[in-house]
Structure formats: C-alpha cells, structure tokens
Scaffold this active site. Structure first.
Site, PDB file in Angstrom:
ATOM      1  N   PHE A 136       0.851  -1.206   0.000  1.00 34.68           N
ATOM      2  CA  PHE A 136       0.000   0.000   0.000  1.00 34.68           C
ATOM      3  C   PHE A 136       0.876   1.243   0.000  1.00 34.68           C
ATOM      4  CE2 PHE A 136      -2.717   3.371   1.485  1.00 34.68           C
ATOM      5  CZ  PHE A 136      -3.925   3.090   0.877  1.00 34.68           C
ATOM      6  N   ASP A 221       9.194   3.056   2.107  1.00 32.29           N
ATOM      7  CA  ASP A 221       7.984   3.831   2.426  1.00 32.29           C
ATOM      8  C   ASP A 221       7.748   3.730   3.937  1.00 32.29           C
ATOM      9  OD1 ASP A 221       5.434   4.771   2.869  1.00 32.29           O
ATOM     10  OD2 ASP A 221       4.557   3.836   1.092  1.00 32.29           O
ATOM     11  N   LYS A 250       1.708  11.018   7.672  1.00 32.45           N
ATOM     12  CA  LYS A 250       1.007  10.624   8.906  1.00 32.45           C
ATOM     13  C   LYS A 250       1.630  11.241  10.169  1.00 32.45           C
ATOM     14  CE  LYS A 250      -0.999   6.270   7.213  1.00 32.45           C
ATOM     15  NZ  LYS A 250      -2.420   6.323   7.475  1.00 32.45           N
TER      16      LYS A 250
HETATM   17  C1  LIG Z   1       2.715   2.851   3.756  1.00 29.28           C
HETATM   18  C2  LIG Z   1       1.774   3.890   3.244  1.00 29.28           C
HETATM   19  N1  LIG Z   1       2.113   4.628   2.178  1.00 29.28           N
HETATM   20  C3  LIG Z   1       1.300   5.576   1.700  1.00 29.28           C
HETATM   21  C4  LIG Z   1       0.076   5.843   2.269  1.00 29.28           C
HETATM   22  C5  LIG Z   1      -0.829   6.897   1.716  1.00 29.28           C
HETATM   23  O1  LIG Z   1      -0.934   7.957   2.592  1.00 29.28           O
HETATM   24  P1  LIG Z   1      -2.138   9.005   2.455  1.00 29.28           P
HETATM   25  O2  LIG Z   1      -3.381   8.298   2.808  1.00 29.28           O
HETATM   26  O3  LIG Z   1      -1.758  10.107   3.396  1.00 29.28           O
HETATM   27  O4  LIG Z   1      -2.151   9.467   1.045  1.00 29.28           O
HETATM   28  C6  LIG Z   1      -0.320   5.098   3.388  1.00 29.28           C
HETATM   29  C7  LIG Z   1      -1.629   5.313   4.017  1.00 29.28           C
HETATM   30  O5  LIG Z   1      -2.143   4.547   4.777  1.00 29.28           O
HETATM   31  C8  LIG Z   1       0.553   4.097   3.888  1.00 29.28           C
HETATM   32  O6  LIG Z   1       0.213   3.343   4.946  1.00 29.28           O
END
Ligand SMILES: Cc1ncc(COP(=O)(O)O)c(C=O)c1O
Length: 395
Positions: A136, A221, A250
């Site tokens: 994700f 990430d 976050k």
């Molecule tokens: C590992 C990871 N990358 C990217 C994202 C995307 O973040 P956003 O929802 O702020 O766009 C998330 C969101 O849960 C995430 O857990």
C-alpha cells in the site's frame, strides 16, 4: 446530529464505509462521541496522531503560527520549513527534504525523484519501479498501480505503466525482476494495510546490498511505520541500512496534513528548480506543527519509552494469545504498530472491541490493527488489554 437521517441525506460521496458515530472532542488517548461516550482510541487517525489528541505543545505551535502567517508560496523562503528540513537532515540518513501534504503525494514524489535521478545522469530508460504485490503506497493513480492490488486498481484503467511486482518474501522473484531498466525497489519497511508484515532486518540488509550492486535505488515507504512508531525514529534504523529515498507523512504532522520525501545528496541532484512542486506542501502552519512533533519524538528518551511500553504491551498480548489459542493466531508488528492476527475474519471482533469502547482498525489477513498514540500511558494499555481479554473470553 441525527446519524440515521445523515445516513440517508449525506452529500458526501460514498467512497468510505463509515461507522455511524461522530466525535466531538479528543484528548490524549481518548475520543468523546457527540453522545458523550468515551472511547480509548487505538486507531489515532490510522497512525496519524502520533502524540494523541490535542497535545498542548502542538496546539501552542499551531495557535502561535496561525496569528503570524498561514501561507506563502514556495517561491519564497519558508523559515519554518528550512528549520524542519535541517533537523531531519542533521538527525537522519537524509540530506534533503521535499515537503508534500499526504502519504500518496510523498510516494508519488519519491518515484519521481528516483526516475529523475537516472534521467539526469543520462539513463532515462532506467525508470521501472519494483514493488511488493498487494502493498500500500496510497490512492493516487501511480500509487495504486505501484501497490499492485487488483482491488485498488479495478475500474481505474488504463494502467499506469512502469511498475513490476513480486510477492512478499519471494527473494528469487525479486532478484529476477531487477533488470537494466529498474530504477528503484520501493517497499514499506513494515507493511501496514497489508497486515502488519515486518521485513526482517537481515532481509533489509540483503535488499540494500542487492540494490547497491545492481545500481538500483532503495525507496523505503515509512508513511505508516516511521516517525517513532516502532521505537526507532525510522523502522529501517534497526537493520542499520541507509535507503536512498524515504516518503513520510502521517505521524510527522501529529494530525496536521504533512507529507515529505527525504533523500540523499546523490538522488537530490536530479531535482533541479521546476522539476516538482506543491502549492500547499511545506506551508508555515504545517511546518510549525511538524517542528513541534519532531522535537518531541526525535528525543532518545521518548523513543526508548515507546520501546519499553510497547514491549510490555506485546508481552501481555502474548499472554492473552496463549489463553485463547483458538482465536488469536499470532501477534505481529513492532513498537506501536501492532497486528493481532485472528483465525477468522476480524470484523466482528473489532465491532466487539468497539462495543467495549476500544477503537481498533482492520488490516489484511484477518488482522486487527492496534495503533496507540506513542505517548500512551501504561494504565491505558492495561485498559485495552482488559477489553481485548474480555472480548476473547466471550468470543
Ligand atoms: C505505507 C503507506 N504509504 C502511503 C500511504 C498513503 O498515505 P495518504 O493516505 O496520506 O495518502 C499510506 C496510508 O495509509 C501508507 O500506509
């Protein structure tokens, strides 16, 4: 607010399956509903409110800045952003930061940084990004195709090209899929939505070695697992590896929308003036809050406390697991990024926890995701343990 009527009359698009509850106030680890009910919030906006609700230092930072200056364009110097970038550069692997507004923007920008670097050194064909299938990285078009999940991409074609996928743990496929056209491997250090799956330290070490050997960049990430959540500022630190690019979001905003791409000097060389931009990214309000969050979470004593309290929580969770071996399959994760994997679908279990005033959220593979604020009190952890135990006993 009459939630039944709202259900019928909401003018919001139906892309969320919202629970029929609204909150009017938050304080630390707790949320208070508009009906006056008190919930122990172990979702915290999905790992966003790293310091809980309404932290006094964050309120002060935001209030102070709100009276001075809200927004200026990135065509000018933004001292608050300069300060935060300097702190990050002095304390982490990163040499440079590029501020965004969200996680998906940060992962997209990370992909751009990787591709642009190879373009800038005369290798424009080195542009493919290798990711874990069903990971994700966010919900923008590139991010959903990077995630390689059928569910997320269905109906959103044509496909965004440039991504290859291997299954979690399939080292053979990973090695085979790296070609002369691969620019970067992008993985979550700990898969969040994918079910709190930790990449072991030895694996991260091997991945770093492999990327260096093959002239491929390593993007980790840390949108969900970074910013102190695991007890280290970044989850990858424990493996003693240095990535090239790290998208964050976050937790760094503690509830204020902030995203960022952190990068080393080598790859930053490709990001010359005009190659990327964001109207809101790094605005003074966001940066003031980001500084306040960073100052608290980056302290060794704070991180050690996360380690200590989370280790206690795991120990107690494991005791519950031993008492209910037919319900809980395993406890996984690190620090306060915790997955309670059940044998059966977790929806009903999460509902029962909520009925007992504990908020948790699902992740893939029957996992109940538990995300306390990093400054959670031991007494609050004990309350959560009591509720989890009670729900298991009645299951
Ligand atoms: C590992 C990871 N990358 C990217 C994202 C995307 O973040 P956003 O929802 O702020 O766009 C998330 C969101 O849960 C995430 O857990």
């Amino acid at each position: 607010m009459n939630l039944k009527i709202l259900n019928l009359m909401s003018y919001l698009a139906k892309n969320y399956n919202r629970k029929r509850i609204a909150f009017k106030k938050g304080k630390g680890s707790y949320l208070f509903s508009d009906k006056g009910e008190k919930y122990l919030d172990f979702i915290q906006g999905i790992a966003v409110n790293s310091l809980g609700h309404a932290h006094p230092k964050l309120i002060k930072a935001l209030n102070k800045q709100s009276k001075k200056l809200w927004h200026v364009s990135n065509s000018f110097i933004i001292p608050e952003g300069e300060r935060l970038a300097k702190k990050i550069a002095k304390n982490t692997f990163a040499d440079f930061c590029m501020f965004q507004n969200s996680g998906a923007e940060a992962t997209e920008a990370a992909i751009k940084v990787a591709r642009r670097y190879f373009y800038s050194i005369g290798k424009p064909n080195k542009n493919r990004i290798l990711c874990i299938r069903n990971s994700f990285h966010g919900r923008t078009l590139a991010a959903i195709y990077a995630s390689g999940s059928k569910k997320m991409t269905e109906g959103f074609g044509p496909k965004v090209n440039g991504f290859d996928h291997f299954n979690f743990g399939d080292h053979k496929a990973l090695k085979k899929l790296i070609t002369k056209n691969t620019a970067a491997v992008m993985v979550e250090t700990i898969m969040g939505e994918g079910g709190i799956k930790v990449i072991p330290d030895w694996c991260l070490k091997g991945l770093r070695k492999l990327c260096s050997k093959k002239d491929v960049l390593l993007i980790l990430d840390e949108v969900q697992c970074g910013i102190g959540r695991t007890g280290d500022f970044f989850a990858f630190e424990r493996a003693k590896v240095k990535p090239d690019i790290v998208p964050i979001a976050k937790g760094i905003g503690g509830g204020f929308p902030i995203g960022a791409v952190l990068m080393n000097k080598k790859v930053a060389s490709g990001m010359t003036a005009g190659t990327h931009g964001s109207t809101f990214g790094g605005n003074p309000l966001a940066m003031q809050v980001g500084n306040a969050v960073f100052d608290i979470i980056s302290k060794k004593s704070f991180l050690n406390n996360v380690k200590k309290n989370s280790q206690y929580f795991y120990k107690e969770l494991n005791k519950i697991k031993e008492r209910y071996p037919l319900i809980i399959k395993c406890i996984r994760g690190r620090g306060f990024l915790i997955g309670l994997q059940l044998y059966n679908n977790q929806t009903d279990f999460i509902k029962k926890l909520m009925d007992n005033k504990l908020l948790t959220i699902r992740a893939a593979e029957n996992v109940v995701r538990i995300l306390p604020p990093l400054n959670v009190k031991k007494s609050e952890l004990n309350s959560a343990l009591k509720i989890i135990s009670k729900v298991c006993s009645k299951y």
